[in-house]
Design an enzyme around this catalytic site. Structure first.
Site, PDB file in Angstrom:
ATOM      1  N   HIS A  35     -45.890   7.198 -12.648  1.00 19.19           N
ATOM      2  CA  HIS A  35     -46.609   8.182 -11.827  1.00 19.19           C
ATOM      3  C   HIS A  35     -45.692   8.866 -10.818  1.00 19.19           C
ATOM      4  O   HIS A  35     -45.560   8.393  -9.672  1.00 19.19           O
ATOM      5  CB  HIS A  35     -47.743   7.481 -11.076  1.00 19.19           C
ATOM      6  CG  HIS A  35     -48.904   7.117 -11.929  1.00 19.19           C
ATOM      7  ND1 HIS A  35     -50.048   7.882 -12.005  1.00 19.19           N
ATOM      8  CD2 HIS A  35     -49.099   6.062 -12.760  1.00 19.19           C
ATOM      9  CE1 HIS A  35     -50.909   7.306 -12.833  1.00 19.19           C
ATOM     10  NE2 HIS A  35     -50.349   6.205 -13.311  1.00 19.19           N
ATOM     11  N   GLU A  49     -46.254  11.417  -9.068  1.00 26.73           N
ATOM     12  CA  GLU A  49     -47.015  11.901  -7.905  1.00 26.73           C
ATOM     13  C   GLU A  49     -47.155  10.834  -6.828  1.00 26.73           C
ATOM     14  O   GLU A  49     -47.526  11.142  -5.685  1.00 26.73           O
ATOM     15  CB  GLU A  49     -48.396  12.413  -8.349  1.00 26.73           C
ATOM     16  CG  GLU A  49     -49.433  11.363  -8.640  1.00 26.73           C
ATOM     17  CD  GLU A  49     -49.322  10.707 -10.009  1.00 26.73           C
ATOM     18  OE1 GLU A  49     -50.290  10.039 -10.424  1.00 26.73           O
ATOM     19  OE2 GLU A  49     -48.260  10.865 -10.665  1.00 26.73           O
ATOM     20  N   CYS A  93     -49.493   9.289 -17.346  1.00 26.85           N
ATOM     21  CA  CYS A  93     -50.279   8.097 -17.663  1.00 26.85           C
ATOM     22  C   CYS A  93     -51.443   8.461 -18.605  1.00 26.85           C
ATOM     23  O   CYS A  93     -51.223   8.741 -19.771  1.00 26.85           O
ATOM     24  CB  CYS A  93     -50.743   7.414 -16.386  1.00 26.85           C
ATOM     25  SG  CYS A  93     -51.283   5.696 -16.623  1.00 26.85           S
TER      26      CYS A  93
END
Length: 223
Positions: free
Chosen positions: A195, A197, A86
């Site tokens: 994302h 994560e 991002c």
């Protein structure tokens, strides 16, 4: 144990999440501070999401000049794997490690949702654990996520197989040719807007599909 650096800038939001993903992958997260040029002997670097320096001027434009990024650029050009997520993707583009730019979303709205992606390239340090053509679900949350580049640059990325992820189903931000992530020519540097994560544990995300990126680099640092 593989040591993966996670950078924190003023305004970074997802450094703790990225460090958690590194631990889930059985590697050691190492905190890196934006004002410190020392990479502390890490084997790879994650440039996480957020709003570095408040996204003043434009997203990633100031962070690109942070002391830590001088070292990251040098290390990346020497072959160290680097992942930009991002805002991290925006920073890597601003730093010249990846081509193109991330512009304001086509609908001029912040987008936050679980997003299907198609894995287009597995010959990178960060995607070797996926099957080419696989569809995965990774959250996306951005305001300036529309990937744009000159047509010649996009044609070059496509021709060299450097489009790593593509939005599947619908395009959340108007990115050219549904591009969600790209890589450097050698596949050691990857940037993407979604994302990974936030997709490592079904307790807190829509899937565990993002964990493959952090596990892939464990073999990638040895390549």
């Amino acid at each position: 144990m593989t040591r993966i650096g996670v950078i924190t800038f003023p305004g970074t939001l997802d450094d703790a999440d990225a460090a958690r993903a590194v631990r889930y992958a059985d590697a050691e997260p190492v905190a890196l501070w934006h004002g410190d040029a020392d990479l502390r002997g890490v084997d790879a670097v994650v440039v996480p999401g957020g709003f570095s320096y408040g996204d003043y001027l434009r997203a990633g434009a100031i962070a690109r000049f942070a002391p830590v990024m001088t070292s990251v650029v040098d290390a990346a050009r020497g072959g160290m794997p680097v992942l930009g997520i991002c805002n991290g993707f925006q920073i890597l583009c601003e730093a010249g490690l990846l081509p193109g730019a991330l512009l304001r979303n086509g609908g001029l709205h912040f987008v936050c949702r679980d997003q299907p992606l198609r894995v287009e390239r597995t010959a990178t340090a960060w995607t070797s654990g996926y099957a080419e053509g696989a569809e995965i679900v990774i959250p996306v949350k951005n305001m300036d996520g529309r990937f744009a580049a000159a047509q010649s640059t996009v044609d070059e990325l496509e021709g060299e197989g450097r489009v790593v992820f593509r939005y599947a189903g619908s395009n959340p931000n108007g990115s050219v040719r549904d591009i969600a992530g790209i890589s450097s020519a050698d596949g050691r540097i990857v940037g993407l807007m979604p994302h990974p994560e936030h997709a490592i544990d079904t307790l807190t995300g829509p899937s565990t599909d993002g964990l493959g990126m952090f596990r892939s680099v464990l073999s990638g640092v040895l390549a």
